[in-house]
Design a protein around this motif. Structure first.
Motif, PDB file in Angstrom:
ATOM      1  N   GLN A  97       0.854  -1.181   0.000  1.00  0.00           N
ATOM      2  CA  GLN A  97       0.000   0.000   0.000  1.00  0.00           C
ATOM      3  C   GLN A  97       0.888   1.228   0.000  1.00  0.00           C
ATOM      4  O   GLN A  97       1.889   1.282   0.709  1.00  0.00           O
ATOM      5  CB  GLN A  97      -0.866  -0.057   1.254  1.00  0.00           C
ATOM      6  CG  GLN A  97      -1.827   1.055   1.411  1.00  0.00           C
ATOM      7  CD  GLN A  97      -2.721   0.830   2.626  1.00  0.00           C
ATOM      8  OE1 GLN A  97      -3.025  -0.296   2.992  1.00  0.00           O
ATOM      9  NE2 GLN A  97      -3.133   1.917   3.237  1.00  0.00           N
ATOM     10  N   LYS A  98       0.500   2.221  -0.778  1.00  0.00           N
ATOM     11  CA  LYS A  98       1.296   3.449  -0.855  1.00  0.00           C
ATOM     12  C   LYS A  98       0.847   4.415   0.238  1.00  0.00           C
ATOM     13  O   LYS A  98      -0.327   4.754   0.355  1.00  0.00           O
ATOM     14  CB  LYS A  98       1.144   4.101  -2.212  1.00  0.00           C
ATOM     15  CG  LYS A  98       2.118   5.234  -2.429  1.00  0.00           C
ATOM     16  CD  LYS A  98       2.094   5.713  -3.853  1.00  0.00           C
ATOM     17  CE  LYS A  98       3.155   6.761  -4.069  1.00  0.00           C
ATOM     18  NZ  LYS A  98       3.143   7.248  -5.437  1.00  0.00           N
ATOM     19  N   GLU A  99       1.805   4.832   1.059  1.00  0.00           N
ATOM     20  CA  GLU A  99       1.569   5.834   2.100  1.00  0.00           C
ATOM     21  C   GLU A  99       2.536   6.987   1.845  1.00  0.00           C
ATOM     22  O   GLU A  99       3.747   6.780   1.878  1.00  0.00           O
ATOM     23  CB  GLU A  99       1.802   5.240   3.489  1.00  0.00           C
ATOM     24  CG  GLU A  99       0.789   4.193   3.886  1.00  0.00           C
ATOM     25  CD  GLU A  99      -0.626   4.735   3.981  1.00  0.00           C
ATOM     26  OE1 GLU A  99      -0.812   5.909   4.362  1.00  0.00           O
ATOM     27  OE2 GLU A  99      -1.554   3.987   3.647  1.00  0.00           O
ATOM     28  N   LEU A 100       1.992   8.152   1.576  1.00  0.00           N
ATOM     29  CA  LEU A 100       2.780   9.315   1.157  1.00  0.00           C
ATOM     30  C   LEU A 100       3.579   8.931  -0.083  1.00  0.00           C
ATOM     31  O   LEU A 100       3.008   8.737  -1.137  1.00  0.00           O
ATOM     32  CB  LEU A 100       3.658   9.819   2.295  1.00  0.00           C
ATOM     33  CG  LEU A 100       2.900  10.311   3.536  1.00  0.00           C
ATOM     34  CD1 LEU A 100       3.879  10.664   4.653  1.00  0.00           C
ATOM     35  CD2 LEU A 100       2.010  11.494   3.209  1.00  0.00           C
ATOM     36  N   PHE A 101       4.862   8.763   0.013  1.00  0.00           N
ATOM     37  CA  PHE A 101       5.653   8.389  -1.163  1.00  0.00           C
ATOM     38  C   PHE A 101       6.323   7.029  -1.011  1.00  0.00           C
ATOM     39  O   PHE A 101       7.172   6.647  -1.802  1.00  0.00           O
ATOM     40  CB  PHE A 101       6.706   9.466  -1.466  1.00  0.00           C
ATOM     41  CG  PHE A 101       7.591   9.774  -0.287  1.00  0.00           C
ATOM     42  CD1 PHE A 101       8.751   9.063  -0.066  1.00  0.00           C
ATOM     43  CD2 PHE A 101       7.241  10.781   0.607  1.00  0.00           C
ATOM     44  CE1 PHE A 101       9.554   9.337   1.026  1.00  0.00           C
ATOM     45  CE2 PHE A 101       8.042  11.059   1.704  1.00  0.00           C
ATOM     46  CZ  PHE A 101       9.204  10.342   1.913  1.00  0.00           C
ATOM     47  N   ASP A 108      -1.085  -7.702   7.775  1.00  0.00           N
ATOM     48  CA  ASP A 108      -2.322  -8.325   8.250  1.00  0.00           C
ATOM     49  C   ASP A 108      -3.513  -7.449   7.884  1.00  0.00           C
ATOM     50  O   ASP A 108      -3.391  -6.220   7.826  1.00  0.00           O
ATOM     51  CB  ASP A 108      -2.313  -8.490   9.773  1.00  0.00           C
ATOM     52  CG  ASP A 108      -1.177  -9.357  10.279  1.00  0.00           C
ATOM     53  OD1 ASP A 108      -0.878 -10.377   9.638  1.00  0.00           O
ATOM     54  OD2 ASP A 108      -0.593  -9.013  11.328  1.00  0.00           O
ATOM     55  N   ILE A 109      -4.657  -8.100   7.666  1.00  0.00           N
ATOM     56  CA  ILE A 109      -5.919  -7.410   7.415  1.00  0.00           C
ATOM     57  C   ILE A 109      -6.939  -8.042   8.356  1.00  0.00           C
ATOM     58  O   ILE A 109      -7.144  -9.251   8.327  1.00  0.00           O
ATOM     59  CB  ILE A 109      -6.361  -7.572   5.954  1.00  0.00           C
ATOM     60  CG1 ILE A 109      -5.277  -7.046   4.997  1.00  0.00           C
ATOM     61  CG2 ILE A 109      -7.694  -6.877   5.723  1.00  0.00           C
ATOM     62  CD1 ILE A 109      -5.522  -7.393   3.540  1.00  0.00           C
ATOM     63  N   VAL A 118     -15.394  -1.210  10.356  1.00  0.00           N
ATOM     64  CA  VAL A 118     -13.984  -0.819  10.223  1.00  0.00           C
ATOM     65  C   VAL A 118     -13.137  -2.053   9.917  1.00  0.00           C
ATOM     66  O   VAL A 118     -13.334  -3.118  10.496  1.00  0.00           O
ATOM     67  CB  VAL A 118     -13.489  -0.153  11.527  1.00  0.00           C
ATOM     68  CG1 VAL A 118     -11.999   0.120  11.488  1.00  0.00           C
ATOM     69  CG2 VAL A 118     -14.250   1.137  11.775  1.00  0.00           C
ATOM     70  N   ILE A 119     -12.196  -1.871   9.023  1.00  0.00           N
ATOM     71  CA  ILE A 119     -11.216  -2.904   8.714  1.00  0.00           C
ATOM     72  C   ILE A 119      -9.839  -2.330   9.024  1.00  0.00           C
ATOM     73  O   ILE A 119      -9.582  -1.146   8.768  1.00  0.00           O
ATOM     74  CB  ILE A 119     -11.341  -3.366   7.245  1.00  0.00           C
ATOM     75  CG1 ILE A 119     -10.488  -4.603   6.982  1.00  0.00           C
ATOM     76  CG2 ILE A 119     -11.027  -2.254   6.263  1.00  0.00           C
ATOM     77  CD1 ILE A 119     -10.832  -5.310   5.686  1.00  0.00           C
ATOM     78  N   ALA A 126       2.559   1.039  11.206  1.00  0.00           N
ATOM     79  CA  ALA A 126       1.324   1.603  11.735  1.00  0.00           C
ATOM     80  C   ALA A 126       0.150   0.682  11.432  1.00  0.00           C
ATOM     81  O   ALA A 126       0.262  -0.235  10.613  1.00  0.00           O
ATOM     82  CB  ALA A 126       1.061   2.971  11.116  1.00  0.00           C
ATOM     83  N   TYR A 127      -0.948   0.953  12.112  1.00  0.00           N
ATOM     84  CA  TYR A 127      -2.204   0.287  11.820  1.00  0.00           C
ATOM     85  C   TYR A 127      -3.099   1.320  11.171  1.00  0.00           C
ATOM     86  O   TYR A 127      -3.255   2.428  11.676  1.00  0.00           O
ATOM     87  CB  TYR A 127      -2.862  -0.237  13.099  1.00  0.00           C
ATOM     88  CG  TYR A 127      -2.104  -1.373  13.727  1.00  0.00           C
ATOM     89  CD1 TYR A 127      -2.309  -2.680  13.313  1.00  0.00           C
ATOM     90  CD2 TYR A 127      -1.176  -1.134  14.729  1.00  0.00           C
ATOM     91  CE1 TYR A 127      -1.602  -3.724  13.884  1.00  0.00           C
ATOM     92  CE2 TYR A 127      -0.468  -2.174  15.309  1.00  0.00           C
ATOM     93  CZ  TYR A 127      -0.684  -3.467  14.883  1.00  0.00           C
ATOM     94  OH  TYR A 127       0.010  -4.501  15.436  1.00  0.00           O
ATOM     95  N   LYS A 128      -3.678   0.968  10.053  1.00  0.00           N
ATOM     96  CA  LYS A 128      -4.541   1.899   9.345  1.00  0.00           C
ATOM     97  C   LYS A 128      -5.965   1.378   9.385  1.00  0.00           C
ATOM     98  O   LYS A 128      -6.221   0.248   8.972  1.00  0.00           O
ATOM     99  CB  LYS A 128      -4.052   2.039   7.907  1.00  0.00           C
ATOM    100  CG  LYS A 128      -4.785   3.079   7.152  1.00  0.00           C
ATOM    101  CD  LYS A 128      -3.999   3.529   5.969  1.00  0.00           C
ATOM    102  CE  LYS A 128      -4.746   4.694   5.346  1.00  0.00           C
ATOM    103  NZ  LYS A 128      -3.983   5.350   4.371  1.00  0.00           N
ATOM    104  N   GLN A 129      -6.886   2.195   9.904  1.00  0.00           N
ATOM    105  CA  GLN A 129      -8.287   1.826   9.970  1.00  0.00           C
ATOM    106  C   GLN A 129      -9.023   2.467   8.809  1.00  0.00           C
ATOM    107  O   GLN A 129      -8.926   3.669   8.596  1.00  0.00           O
ATOM    108  CB  GLN A 129      -8.903   2.279  11.288  1.00  0.00           C
ATOM    109  CG  GLN A 129      -8.342   1.571  12.485  1.00  0.00           C
ATOM    110  CD  GLN A 129      -9.073   1.966  13.763  1.00  0.00           C
ATOM    111  OE1 GLN A 129      -9.857   2.898  13.799  1.00  0.00           O
ATOM    112  NE2 GLN A 129      -8.807   1.226  14.831  1.00  0.00           N
TER     113      GLN A 129
END
Length: 163
Positions: A97-101, A108-109, A118-119, A126-129
């Motif tokens: 997954q692209k985060e910023l650059f 895990d998902i 929420v997933i 980090a954990y992204k919700q």
């Protein structure tokens, strides 16, 4: 003799139709995800095949690596693997997954509470919700990615002076 041939043809036709009508239809990988409490759109439309092993290991095969967009850009390798259990796909390989650059590997998902909507994506640092609604439908996957599409639309002007 003609009656015998007609009877044999009728018998084979009847057997063929009964086997084809009664043969089980195999669920798509998107159906499997739904049955395990995950949204179908975690994987793209372009899945060629998959193997779900008895121990829960899931292997998903795409014709080629590709890019899709949820909230951010994601990259699918030609093979995506993970351990599938109810509400989670852990130990993921082949999805970033692209985060910023930066491109970060999704590890895990998890959908901890189906009622929350929420997933959670574990991207290592980090954990992204995200909202589960972003993943309801399998996305269309582009082999070139968003950046390449934008460059192709601009043409080959390069860095020449703009007037």
């Amino acid at each position: 003799m003609n009656k015998l041939i007609s009877c044999v043809i009728f018998l084979f036709t009847t057997l063929f139709l009964s086997f084809s009508l009664s043969s089980p239809s195999y669920p798509t990988v998107h159906d499997v995800l739904r049955a395990k409490g995950l949204p179908a759109g975690l994987l793209p439309q372009e899945v060629d095949s998959y193997i779900l092993h008895n121990d829960g290991r899931l292997e998903v095969f795409l014709a080629a690596p590709c890019y899709a967009k949820f909230e951010t850009n994601v990259h699918f390798a030609a093979v995506v693997r993970g351990n599938l259990s109810y509400g989670s796909l852990t130990g993921v390989e082949g999805l970033s997954q692209k985060e910023l650059f930066l491109w970060l590997q999704v590890k895990d998902i998890v959908v901890e509470n189906p009622n929350s909507g929420v997933i959670v994506f574990d991207i290592g640092v980090a954990y992204k919700q995200l909202s589960v609604s972003l993943f309801e439908d399998p996305p269309k996957c582009n082999p070139y990615g968003v950046l390449k599409k934008k460059m192709l639309r601009r043409g080959s002007r390069g860095f020449e002076a703009q007037m």
